[in-house]
Write a protein that holds these residues in place. Structure first.
Motif, short mmCIF file in Angstrom:
data_model
loop_
_atom_site.label_atom_id
_atom_site.label_comp_id
_atom_site.label_asym_id
_atom_site.label_seq_id
_atom_site.Cartn_x
_atom_site.Cartn_y
_atom_site.Cartn_z
N UNK A 188 -62.98 20.49 30.01
CA UNK A 188 -64.12 20.81 30.28
C UNK A 188 -64.52 21.13 31.71
N UNK A 189 -63.58 20.96 32.78
CA UNK A 189 -63.53 21.34 33.88
C UNK A 189 -63.76 22.73 34.31
N UNK A 190 -62.90 23.44 33.36
CA UNK A 190 -62.72 24.81 33.37
C UNK A 190 -63.83 25.45 33.21
N UNK A 191 -64.78 25.12 32.37
CA UNK A 191 -66.29 25.67 31.91
C UNK A 191 -67.18 25.59 33.00
N UNK A 192 -67.00 24.13 33.72
CA UNK A 192 -68.03 23.70 34.71
C UNK A 192 -68.12 24.49 35.97
N UNK A 193 -66.51 24.87 36.57
CA UNK A 193 -66.59 25.40 38.00
C UNK A 193 -67.20 26.51 38.17
N UNK A 194 -68.05 26.77 39.07
CA UNK A 194 -68.64 27.90 39.44
C UNK A 194 -67.94 28.44 40.79
N UNK A 195 -67.54 29.87 40.76
CA UNK A 195 -66.88 30.25 41.68
C UNK A 195 -67.82 30.94 42.83
N UNK A 196 -69.04 30.67 42.78
CA UNK A 196 -69.98 31.05 43.81
C UNK A 196 -70.32 29.97 44.70
N UNK A 197 -70.39 30.20 46.10
CA UNK A 197 -70.85 29.15 47.13
C UNK A 197 -72.05 28.41 46.62
N UNK A 198 -72.01 26.90 46.54
CA UNK A 198 -72.82 26.15 46.59
C UNK A 198 -73.27 25.31 47.72
#
Length: 393
Positions: free
Chosen positions: A313-323
């Motif tokens: 589920x981590x693979x789907x949750x991670x966004x590669x845009x700066x937060x």
């Protein structure tokens, strides 16, 4: 830096385990965004990553910039061991070890982690930020044998060269740290420093966020300095000089003393400074003095990943845009797969003007920062808690 160019090969041959008495392969990680791979290595007790960069006709096996050790020979030996065991077809190499060269002194090399519970062998301490060739640092240490000089240099070859000079000159009062000074300064105890030297820092006119001088750096410097101790800036850049004046006198700086000089001659002149003097460029000195005693610095932050393990589920949750958050940011930059049950995440995070760059390793049993933990600052700890929220699914 050490690397070899090799013919393409079947990377499934890279297995976990011992490759020599000194070299152990911990894992192989495949880039989720390209064909590149990373190799986790442990050599003589140090963990680091090697980067396998793939082109159509040849591949490059080199160091990873984020995790590279200061001792270049560790990289050379690890690359050589892996190449020999895998029987790689080497097209080009620069990993030869020269035994006649002066070895790096282990005794005077310090890591960021050393400063968590470090004992200072001298009652008086000075720091030089970005010492370059080390000419000024070495001169000051020789002139003041009863004072400890901490040299901080982010450029690895410069740090390695000064460690060799320490051996040649027989100096016993220098520590060399290959790290970002903006972060290391937060690890130094309060009211301990006699002087902080910042000589000819890179002006970064087009990227001002990378400047070493900032309101937060000045605040940390005043905390670290003893009452009467001073931060000494020396620059040949008029733009940087005026920027620093605005910073030193800004709203975020408490009561302090300020002194400005122009074209002051020092007892020692670096090659860099000599070049500008020949061109008749002006040299600016700004001295900012600490006038008040600061509270003690507490470093009791825990950077472990409690109850965080790898799940798909981590693979789907991670966004590669700066937060962006109040006072800090998180940027998950790349993801590497370690087989089917583990991942390696490359990320930048922390303070906007002094960010950390790290890898996080996760498998079904544990999660940890690979190579080293973040610097123990309040901002990094707040960021770490937010990272755990993202990864705890």
């Amino acid at each position: 830096m050490p690397h070899i160019t090799v013919k393409p090969f079947d990377t499934s041959s890279i297995k976990q385990g011992k490759y020599s008495e000194k070299t152990e392969v911990l894992f192989k990680a495949e880039d989720n965004f390209s064909s590149d791979e990373l190799i986790g290595v442990r050599h003589e007790g140090e963990d680091f990553l090697l980067h396998l960069k793939k082109n159509s006709e040849s591949w490059l096996l080199k160091y990873d910039k984020v995790t590279r050790p200061l001792k270049v020979n560790l990289l050379k030996e690890a690359i050589a061991d892996i190449s020999e065991v895998l029987e790689l077809d080497v097209l080009q190499s620069n990993i030869a070890i020269h035994p006649t060269k002066i070895p790096i002194s282990n005794k005077y090399e310090k890591t960021i982690e050393d400063f968590i519970n470090i004992e200072f062998p001298f009652s008086s301490v000075s720091i030089e930020v970005g010492f370059g060739s080390g000419k000024h640092l070495l001169y000051q240490a020789a002139k003041n044998p009863n004072r400890l000089f901490i040299g901080i240099e982010i450029h690895t070859p410069s740090a390695a060269q000064v460690l060799k000079q320490i051996t040649l000159l027989g100096l016993k009062n220098i520590w060399v740290v290959n790290y970002d000074a903006r972060l290391l300064l937060e690890m130094i105890p309060s009211n301990i420093c006699h002087k902080i030297f910042v000589h000819f820092p890179v002006p970064w006119d087009k990227k001002p966020h990378r400047r070493v001088i900032s309101p937060s750096f000045v605040e940390e410097s005043m905390r670290v300095l003893e009452v009467g101790g001073r931060l000494e800036l020396r620059t040949d850049s008029p733009k940087y000089f005026w920027y620093c004046m605005e910073t030193f006198l800004g709203e975020n700086v408490a009561k302090t003393g300020l002194e400005v000089r122009k074209n002051e001659a020092l007892e020692i002149t670096s090659k860099y400074e000599a070049r500008w003097l020949k061109q008749e460029k002006d040299i600016y000195d700004v001295y900012i003095t600490s006038t008040e005693e600061s509270e003690a610095r507490v470093l009791n932050f825990d950077f472990s990943f409690k109850n965080v393990i790898y799940t798909k589920e981590i693979l789907d949750k991670i966004s590669y845009k700066p937060e962006l958050f109040k006072g800090f940011f998180i940027h998950f930059e790349r993801l590497f797969r370690v087989g089917d049950e583990a991942i390696l995440i490359k990320l930048a995070f922390g303070s906007f003007d002094r960010p950390e760059h790290k890898y996080i390793y996760l498998d079904k049993f544990k999660a940890y920062y690979f190579n080293s933990n973040p610097v123990k600052t309040l901002t990094n700890y707040k960021t770490h808690l937010k990272i755990m929220e993202y990864l705890n699914v």
